[in-house]
Write an enzyme that holds these catalytic residues in place. Structure first.
Site, PDB file in Angstrom:
ATOM      1  N   ASP A 164      -3.764   7.255   9.386  1.00  0.00           N
ATOM      2  CA  ASP A 164      -2.521   6.546   9.687  1.00  0.00           C
ATOM      3  C   ASP A 164      -1.367   7.210   8.949  1.00  0.00           C
ATOM      4  O   ASP A 164      -1.440   8.384   8.598  1.00  0.00           O
ATOM      5  CB  ASP A 164      -2.677   5.086   9.238  1.00  0.00           C
ATOM      6  N   HIS A 201       3.403   1.287   7.533  1.00  0.00           N
ATOM      7  CA  HIS A 201       2.372   0.983   8.529  1.00  0.00           C
ATOM      8  C   HIS A 201       0.967   1.218   7.975  1.00  0.00           C
ATOM      9  O   HIS A 201       0.069   0.369   8.119  1.00  0.00           O
ATOM     10  CB  HIS A 201       2.621   1.840   9.773  1.00  0.00           C
ATOM     11  N   SER A 353      -1.928  -2.612  16.173  1.00  0.00           N
ATOM     12  CA  SER A 353      -2.238  -1.884  14.939  1.00  0.00           C
ATOM     13  C   SER A 353      -2.811  -2.806  13.875  1.00  0.00           C
ATOM     14  O   SER A 353      -3.589  -2.377  13.028  1.00  0.00           O
ATOM     15  CB  SER A 353      -0.976  -1.223  14.374  1.00  0.00           C
TER      16      SER A 353
END
Length: 423
Positions: A164, A201, A353
């Site tokens: 990621d 994120h 996600s």
């Protein structure tokens, strides 16, 4: 139920068979152009490719990909990077006309040892930003973690990898799960930490899957399994195909049992498919986000047969932003999930996600309880123990992932649990 997706022609009209030539054009050459081959290093690699960068896939008979790449491309084409394990190289064309570029790519694709040529495309993180206020967590309760945690909170012998953005691995809720820093495939240096606080994120995803539980600090992750982190997306949430593939390979080689891939693209790429197949062969189950466009088509890599495709729930219904389709395997909470973000902070974010690491964490719990499961057996066990929400299979798959059932139900030898709630 699962469909691998377009193999002969994808939605962009790009052919995907052996020795594929992904850009049309006449048989022209780069004769007369100046330049020389030069192999790039990781420090040269940004989070997204340059416009004229392509991935060249080679036959499994090739023993030296870098050498084969130099031999296959004209002198004016730079060989930027090679991956001997997955069997590809990235090449960069100089600034030339479209016809000359297409002719060079056609010549490369016509080489006997070349299987395909495709753009070194950018994939994007599957996230819907939300600035909701902090509040009580709901995902662990919705998937039955309290009951599962009575048996196991996750074994440190089971590792969950997050490919990621950068992860703040020394976050108070993550530092106990990461034995070492991980790997960085974006920009320079080896540190996989986020570049700044806006790059959140990856840390959010990691906290959902493997944040510390019952430690008196912050939020509770779905599992307390070991955490591996690979920074393959940049601060803008995008990452080049080659960086992502290298991150997946690194996680597999590092011994990950579960690999979370909360990013996607609307089309199939041979290199990405090869990386997913490689990870499965190395013993890792991949879990992927379906995508956030509210469409009827699941993003890749989640759409691949080798990856568990996860749709996002909002309560007991599919979130309006979640992609759905025949490739969906399971659903999980993905709306307003509270988790870790840089620096030492917490925030709510929505998206597939966020749903994917819920499933990755449950997979870690299930494997902690049933350590002899192979990746495919673990996959079938997760599907067999999911809770049917009564929605169409193209929306929920088999249903909402269920940590309690996955931990407490003994896996069937054939992978079909007779007492599972999802059948």
């Amino acid at each position: 139920m699962k469909r691998i997706g377009p193999r002969d022609d994808d939605e962009s009209g790009i052919a995907c068979d052996r020795r594929t030539f992904l850009v049309g054009g006449g048989a022209l050459a780069l004769g007369g152009l100046l330049g020389s081959n030069a192999l790039g290093t990781p420090s040269d690699r940004g989070p997204w490719p340059e416009t004229e960068e392509f991935v060249v896939g080679f036959s499994s008979t090739v023993s030296d990909v870098a050498a084969a790449a130099y031999a296959a491309v004209p002198d004016a084409v730079d060989v930027r990077h090679s991956n001997e394990t997955i069997g590809y190289a990235t090449v960069s064309l100089p600034s030339v006309s479209e016809r000359v570029r297409d002719g060079a790519l056609e010549a490369i694709a016509a080489t006997d040892v070349v299987e395909y040529v495709e753009p070194n495309a950018s994939l994007h993180a599957s996230v819907v930003p939300n600035d909701s206020e902090y509040g009580r967590q709901s995902a662990p309760q919705q998937v039955g973690c309290e009951t599962a945690w009575e048996t196991t909170v996750g074994s440190e012998d089971v590792s969950v990898a997050v490919v990621d953005q950068g992860v703040q691995y020394d976050h108070p809720d993550l530092e106990g799960a990461t034995g070492e820093a991980g790997a960085n495939f974006v920009g320079s240096g080896d540190d996989p930490s986020p570049a700044d606080a806006d790059e959140r994120h990856g840390t959010h995803v990691a906290g959902i899957a493997a944040g510390a539980t019952d430690n008196g600090v912050g939020t509770a992750g779905i599992s307390d399994c070991s955490l591996l982190t690979a920074r393959a997306l940049g601060g803008n949430g995008q990452g080049s195909l080659s960086n992502i593939v290298d991150g997946i390979q690194w996680a597999a080689d590092a011994g990950a049992d579960v690999i979370n891939v909360s990013f996607g693209a609307p089309q199939h790429y041979e290199t990405l498919s090869s990386a997913c197949e490689y990870a499965l062969e190395q013993g890792a189950l991949l879990v992927g986000a379906a995508g956030n466009k509210g469409s009827e088509t699941v993003d890749f890599p989640a759409a691949y047969e080798d990856v568990v495709a996860v749709a996002a729930l909002d309560g007991d219904g599919i979130a309006s932003y979640s992609n759905v389709g025949q490739a969906i395997d399971v659903a999980a909470p993905g709306t307003d999930l509270l988790s870790t973000v840089p620096w030492d902070d917490y925030a709510r974010i929505s998206g597939t996600s966020m749903a994917a690491p819920v499933v990755a964490g449950v997979a870690g719990l299930a494997l902690s309880a049933h350590p002899d499961l192979s990746p495919l057996e673990l996959r079938e066990h997760l599907l067999a123990t999911a809770t049917n929400l009564g929605l169409d299979e193209t929306r929920q798959g088999v249903g909402r992932v269920d940590a309690a059932a996955a931990v407490e139900t003994a896996p069937s030898p054939d992978g079909a649990n007779g007492d599972a709630t999802g059948e």
